[in-house]
Design an enzyme around this catalytic site. Structure first.
Site, PDB file in Angstrom:
ATOM      1  N   HIS A 174       0.838  -1.215   0.000  1.00 29.79           N
ATOM      2  CA  HIS A 174       0.000   0.000   0.000  1.00 29.79           C
ATOM      3  C   HIS A 174       0.877   1.271   0.000  1.00 29.79           C
ATOM      4  O   HIS A 174       0.806   2.077   0.936  1.00 29.79           O
ATOM      5  CB  HIS A 174      -0.866  -0.054   1.263  1.00 29.79           C
ATOM      6  CG  HIS A 174      -2.028   0.883   1.316  1.00 29.79           C
ATOM      7  ND1 HIS A 174      -1.904   2.270   1.254  1.00 29.79           N
ATOM      8  CD2 HIS A 174      -3.355   0.662   1.451  1.00 29.79           C
ATOM      9  CE1 HIS A 174      -3.087   2.822   1.354  1.00 29.79           C
ATOM     10  NE2 HIS A 174      -3.988   1.874   1.469  1.00 29.79           N
ATOM     11  N   GLU A 274      -0.781   1.133  -5.394  1.00 28.86           N
ATOM     12  CA  GLU A 274      -0.632  -0.122  -4.660  1.00 28.86           C
ATOM     13  C   GLU A 274      -0.673  -1.345  -5.580  1.00 28.86           C
ATOM     14  O   GLU A 274      -1.555  -1.431  -6.448  1.00 28.86           O
ATOM     15  CB  GLU A 274      -1.753  -0.231  -3.619  1.00 28.86           C
ATOM     16  CG  GLU A 274      -1.885   1.000  -2.754  1.00 28.86           C
ATOM     17  CD  GLU A 274      -3.228   1.096  -2.063  1.00 28.86           C
ATOM     18  OE1 GLU A 274      -3.779   0.040  -1.683  1.00 28.86           O
ATOM     19  OE2 GLU A 274      -3.744   2.215  -1.912  1.00 28.86           O
TER      20      GLU A 274
HETATM   21  O1  TA6 Z   1      -6.085   1.347  -0.597  1.00 30.88           O
HETATM   22  C1  TA6 Z   1      -7.062   2.360  -0.492  1.00 30.88           C
HETATM   23  C2  TA6 Z   1      -7.872   2.122   0.785  1.00 30.88           C
HETATM   24  O2  TA6 Z   1      -8.507   0.875   0.754  1.00 30.88           O
HETATM   25  C3  TA6 Z   1      -8.854   3.280   0.965  1.00 30.88           C
HETATM   26  O3  TA6 Z   1     -10.195   2.865   0.791  1.00 30.88           O
HETATM   27  C4  TA6 Z   1      -8.555   3.781   2.385  1.00 30.88           C
HETATM   28  O4  TA6 Z   1      -9.334   3.067   3.333  1.00 30.88           O
HETATM   29  C5  TA6 Z   1      -7.066   3.448   2.479  1.00 30.88           C
HETATM   30  O5  TA6 Z   1      -6.986   2.141   1.922  1.00 30.88           O
HETATM   31  C6  TA6 Z   1      -6.454   3.575   3.857  1.00 30.88           C
HETATM   32  O6  TA6 Z   1      -6.835   2.521   4.674  1.00 30.88           O
HETATM   33  P1  TA6 Z   1      -6.310   2.541   6.210  1.00 30.88           P
HETATM   34  O7  TA6 Z   1      -6.901   1.331   6.845  1.00 30.88           O
HETATM   35  O8  TA6 Z   1      -4.802   2.507   6.162  1.00 30.88           O
HETATM   36  O9  TA6 Z   1      -6.810   3.838   6.782  1.00 30.88           O
END
Ligand code: TA6
Length: 313
Positions: A174, A274
């Site tokens: 991520h 990601e």
């Molecule tokens: O990868 C994008 C995502 O799934 C968004 O929907 C947002 O929730 C982001 O991840 C961040 O997630 P987190 O759990 O790290 O706040």
């Protein structure tokens, strides 16, 4: 050190000259200082929080408001989403799985003229039964994360099924990239790709390059390399390996304001790209088999001008 310490602290003599293991606020931290690049990896979550190729400056975004508690996920750098992405196949908690919330082991580190390679590990023995998610995913596993840090960045996650039954597996790397100003950024390489728009909950197809003018949360059914451009200047190329999808996320001002660990203006200088295997692409990993997910990030100046998709130089 706060929190559950499961780390086997390496004797300093076992680490190459470019690598130090120091105490941080959330446990041990690997500090890398090599001629090709500097970097930082928290053993908590095996979380890479900084990568500075020499002469190019910081490439990753890290929130000044990030939390560093024993069960917290660091905001920024490269969170490891394992063994599922988002809420998994069925509104599973915790979001993005449990691996980014746990202390990992430093297995080894090595260096050569190109940079430093750090290997970190996590097994089911490190995951207490009370950790959210284990009751859904109670399988014996060995997880290895390899960080290759130099003028380019390579990150590779490999899980081995060491049990006697298959288990479902997915996840994401991520990555939070640092950008000068998200409003001037465009992405090339996703042209024509279908995507799920998580903001509108609709199915869409990418028309032309990706620009940013509001909250953006997209799961592209694309494995093509993505070129990040700032105005007319190529910044980095991001290439997934063994991913089924590419996720692009910026919370924009409204969502960022609801996030305690993101400064109100932090959204303007970050962009997540990601390498992902979301729940619709999760696979059953048979006993004795391995599953891999990787990402390579190459600064354009290192790549010598990248050729990604239409319109690039
Ligand atoms: O990868 C994008 C995502 O799934 C968004 O929907 C947002 O929730 C982001 O991840 C961040 O997630 P987190 O759990 O790290 O706040």
């Amino acid at each position: 050190m706060p929190g559950r310490c499961v780390t086997t602290l390496h004797r300093v003599s076992e680490l190459p000259a470019a690598v130090r293991l120091v105490d941080g606020s959330n446990g041990p931290v690997v500090e890398i200082d090599h001629a090709a690049a500097r970097g930082t990896i928290h053993l908590h979550g095996a979380h890479l929080t900084s990568w500075l190729p020499t002469g190019l400056g910081e490439q990753l975004w890290l929130s000044p408001e990030s939390l560093y508690g024993p069960d917290a996920a660091i905001r920024g750098g490269v969170p490891i989403c394992f063994p599922w992405f988002a809420k998994g196949p069925g509104d599973w908690e915790p979001q993005h799985g449990f691996a980014r919330r746990l202390p990992w082991h430093l297995h080894s580190a090595s260096e050569d003229s190109n940079g430093v390679t750090v290997r970190l590990r996590l097994t089911d023995a490190d995951v207490a039964a009370d950790v959210l998610g284990r009751e859904r995913w109670p399988y014996p596993f060995e997880l290895e994360y390899v960080v290759g840090l130099g003028r380019e960045l390579g990150i590779d996650l490999t899980v081995s099924n060491i049990g006697i039954e298959p288990f479902p597996i997915g996840g994401a790397l991520h990555t939070y990239l640092r950008v000068p100003d998200i409003t001037g950024v465009s992405l090339l390489g996703l042209e024509g790709a279908p995507y799920h728009d998580k903001v509108t909950e609709t199915a869409q197809q990418q028309q032309g390059s990706v620009g940013f003018s509001g909250e953006t949360d997209r799961v592209y059914a694309s494995t093509e390399p993505v070129l990040v451009r700032d105005g007319t200047i190529d910044r980095v190329q991001v290439r997934g390996s063994d991913a089924s999808h590419t996720v692009v996320w910026n919370p924009w001002q409204g969502k960022a304001a609801t996030m305690a660990d993101m400064s109100d203006d932090g959204w303007q200088q970050m962009l997540c790209i990601e390498a992902a295997v979301p729940h619709e692409s999760m696979v059953e990993l048979p006993p004795g088999h391995r599953w891999h997910l990787g990402q390579r990030i190459t600064p354009a100046s290192v790549a010598g001008g990248t050729n990604v998709g239409p319109g690039s130089r």
